[in-house]
Design an enzyme around this catalytic site. Structure first.
Site, mmCIF file in Angstrom:
data_model
loop_
_atom_site.group_PDB
_atom_site.id
_atom_site.type_symbol
_atom_site.label_atom_id
_atom_site.label_comp_id
_atom_site.label_asym_id
_atom_site.label_seq_id
_atom_site.Cartn_x
_atom_site.Cartn_y
_atom_site.Cartn_z
ATOM 1 N N ASP A 13 46.763 58.265 18.312
ATOM 2 C CA ASP A 13 48.027 57.766 17.762
ATOM 3 C C ASP A 13 47.753 56.550 16.873
ATOM 4 O O ASP A 13 46.603 56.196 16.619
ATOM 5 C CB ASP A 13 49.005 57.423 18.890
ATOM 6 N N ASP A 20 42.747 56.838 21.412
ATOM 7 C CA ASP A 20 43.911 57.724 21.400
ATOM 8 C C ASP A 20 44.159 58.242 19.993
ATOM 9 O O ASP A 20 43.847 57.573 19.009
ATOM 10 C CB ASP A 20 45.165 56.962 21.862
ATOM 11 N N ASP A 25 48.177 53.318 17.354
ATOM 12 C CA ASP A 25 47.441 52.248 18.031
ATOM 13 C C ASP A 25 45.968 52.577 18.130
ATOM 14 O O ASP A 25 45.103 51.741 17.883
ATOM 15 C CB ASP A 25 47.989 52.060 19.453
#
Ligand code: 0RA
Length: 647
Positions: free
Chosen positions: A510, A508, A512
């Site tokens: 993002d 992803d 994380d």
């Protein structure tokens, strides 16, 4: 023989030489891209460093001017200006215009730059549209200006001067170089290294293109009194020290100068950085072999003599003595021979014994004088050997099981149909759901998908044998078809059966996701470094935004693209018809979108992971993943990049 004839002949010779350089710049400086451009700077700086090595220069200043011209000033002896007998012109002009003339005046100087650099300052002149040199000697200043390497007029006095030195300003020729824009970051990294490698030398760079808050240009200063000793402690700054001090060795034998600094930390990796004549040898060579030999021999001897190994029931290997060892091996060799495809390996065979003896003698004394520290290191060696044995058993178990089951591939792997590794790719995908989308979206002919569970093991903290028990890691080994083997007690990654030449990490976009890709990268860095080195590891870049207006839809990968797209699509400032969709996760895209944006070789953007500076990456990995919290916080606050990623 008439002097003016000589002068003419030498001019023609000089012109022919410079013409040859301009015709084939690659032969002299490697390339005409930004690397070649920086090479010009290093060529001049190397000459100044030779003055430092000869004992005459302790200050070098670089200026990057607004128009990307560069000035290098040193306080060395100054290039000689007297008339060169044979050529009937100033030695300065000869140095600046005749190929390979640089060192011929001064046979006694310890000249070491002859390796990869050291093509001569006349090469810089040939590849510059303009160059101005100024020399301070004997109370006078002398100067000469060149256009495309051709002097405007003979060398002449231009005034008085106190002190000595050489100042060179050059304008890289834009007709030769793909770019003439110097990258300050690249220069800074090398200057920092050069300061450690040349203790006592000040290297100061002013970037006049970058103006700081107080209105003055940005200045970078590098100076190290401790040299390699400070360098090794800097490299280990992010690690927990096993012993507080660094071991330092310096000596000279048969014209080879050896300088070594070593330090032990509580970590599990070996980190040896090596240099020949200030040039990094990425693949080691005879100097590093000599160093390793000395470490194994002296510690073994010491342990045997003091009965420290009596409880050890298995063979110790060289590797065990280097677990948690960070070292810098720097040698100065008069005529270095470089080997290997990238010439990153020292070949001079006589150097092995020289380094081995000098380091061995010093280490022997250190161990005898510091029994408490010696015991601490030997205890760690025994622990390393024990862990290596446990890891081998765990690894063999996994690898043997794999053979028994016919090399069965992991159940989670959706393999591609091609069996040709050269065209096959594997996507390592964060999470089962994104893995599912990727499976639907892929081209199954050549794209395999291996979903990984959200958080993979932090290999920086785990003991090695634990790693082979980890499901996700086992899956990666078996899916990739690589295995770790021990040859003469040294672990190597066998890539003969590598099943995919592109290994693509897809997470992803993002925080994380970037944490997970760092975990996966750390794993590759520690256990499959060879795959990074050989250019097999990539990072996929999913888009951050989808911007829609009516039938138009545009993907954007960064804020700038988003702003521009919105501007282009919107009629008024607040055009309600423009819809911005922010992608946080891969799961927000359907299979078709994922293919289109992130997996289709024609449109996707893949970043190839190249650990150009593996050592810096190592520092940063252990900082992000390891135990030393303060540097990690500092780093995250500074928010720099962790690994160089090339498009
Ligand atoms: C030839 C001979 C000597 C010094 C140099 C060249 C020299 C070259 C460069 C290039 C940049 N800075 C430099 N500084 C010195 C020896 C001079 C002597 O014997 O006095």
């Amino acid at each position: 023989m008439s002097n003016s004839n000589n002068y003419d002949a030498s001019n023609i010779q000089a012109l022919e030489g410079l013409e040859a350089v301009r015709k084939r710049p690659g032969m002299y400086i490697g390339s005409t891209d930004i690397k070649g451009l920086h090479h010009l700077v290093w060529e001049v700086v190397d000459n100044s460093i030779d003055e430092h090595l000869a004992g005459y220069c302790d200050n070098i200043e670089l200026f990057i001017h607004k128009d990307n011209s560069v000035t290098v000033k040193d306080n060395g002896r100054g290039i000689p200006v007297g008339i060169h007998e044979k050529l009937q012109k100033s030695a300065l002009e000869v140095v600046m215009t005749v190929l390979h003339a640089g060192g011929k005046f001064d046979k006694d100087t310890y000249k070491v730059s002859g390796g990869l650099h050291g093509v001569g300052i006349s090469v810089v002149n040939a590849l510059s549209s303009k160059l101005i040199v100024e020399v301070h000697r004997d109370g006078n200043a002398y100067g000469q200006t060149y256009n495309q390497g051709v002097p405007e007029e003979p060398v002449k006095p231009i005034g008085e001067a106190t002190g000595t030195g050489t100042y060179v300003t050059f304008w890289p020729n834009p007709d030769i170089f793909e770019t003439t824009v110097i990258d300050a970051g690249t220069l800074v990294a090398r200057l920092k290294e050069l300061a450690y490698l040349n203790k006592g030398l000040s290297l100061i760079m002013t970037d006049e293109r970058e103006i700081t808050k107080d209105g003055s240009p940005k200045v970078y200063k590098f100076h190290s009194e401790g040299g390699l000793k400070e360098f090794v402690l800097y490299l280990d700054e992010t690690k927990v020290p096993l012993i507080d001090e660094a071991i330092y060795v310096t000596g000279e034998k048969d014209n080879v100068i050896v300088e070594v600094a070593m330090h032990y930390n509580t970590g599990y990796t070996e980190n040896i950085l090596s240099f020949v004549n200030n040039i990094k040898t990425a693949d080691g060579g005879t100097h590093v072999n000599g160093f390793r030999r000395a470490i194994t021999r002296e510690f073994k001897k010491y342990g045997d003599t003091n009965a420290l190994f009596k409880k050890v029931s298995f063979e110790l290997s060289g590797e065990d003595f280097r677990e948690g060892l960070t070292a810098i091996v720097s040698v100065k060799v008069p005529e270095p021979q470089f080997k290997g495809q990238t010439k990153g390996e020292l070949g001079n065979s006589e150097v092995t014994a020289i380094v081995s003896q000098l380091v061995g003698d010093a280490l022997k004394i250190f161990l005898e004088e510091n029994p408490r520290l010696a015991k601490t290191i030997v205890d760690k060696v025994i622990l390393a050997a024990t862990a290596r044995n446990a890891a081998r058993k765990a690894r063999e178990m996994v690898q043997r099981k794999n053979v028994l089951t016919g090399g069965g591939l992991p159940g989670k792997l959706a393999d591609c149909s091609s069996k040709d590794p050269a065209i096959s790719e594997i996507y390592l995908v964060e999470g089962d759901s994104a893995g599912g989308t990727a499976k639907q979206g892929r081209d199954r002919k050549f794209q395999a998908i291996l979903p990984l569970r959200g958080k993979i093991l932090n290999v920086e903290k785990a003991l090695e044998y634990k790693i082979y028990e980890n499901e996700e890691i086992k899956n990666m080994f078996t899916a990739l078809g690589v295995r770790i083997e021990e040859v003469d007690g040294e672990r190597i990654l066998n890539v003969e059966k590598l099943r995919y030449h592109k290994v693509i990490i897809m997470t992803d976009a993002d925080v994380d996701g970037s944490h997970i890709s760092t975990l996966i990268l750390t794993f590759f860095f520690r256990y499959m470094n060879r795959l990074i080195k050989e250019g097999h590891i990539y990072i996929a870049t999913p888009p951050l935004y989808l911007i829609k207006k009516g039938k138009n839809s545009v993907y954007c990968w960064n804020e700038k693209e988003r702003e521009e797209t919105v501007k282009n699509l919107a009629v008024g400032e607040n055009d309600k018809a423009v819809k911005i969709q922010r992608y946080k996760g891969l799961g927000e895209m359907n299979a078709e979108q994922l293919w289109e944006t992130t997996m289709d070789p024609d449109t996707r953007i893949l970043k190839q992971v190249s650990i150009d500076d593996a050592v810096e990456a190592d520092r940063i990995f252990s900082m992000l993943m390891g135990d030393e919290v303060p540097p990690r916080r500092e780093f995250i606050e500074d928010n720099a990049l962790y690994a160089r990623v090339d498009a």
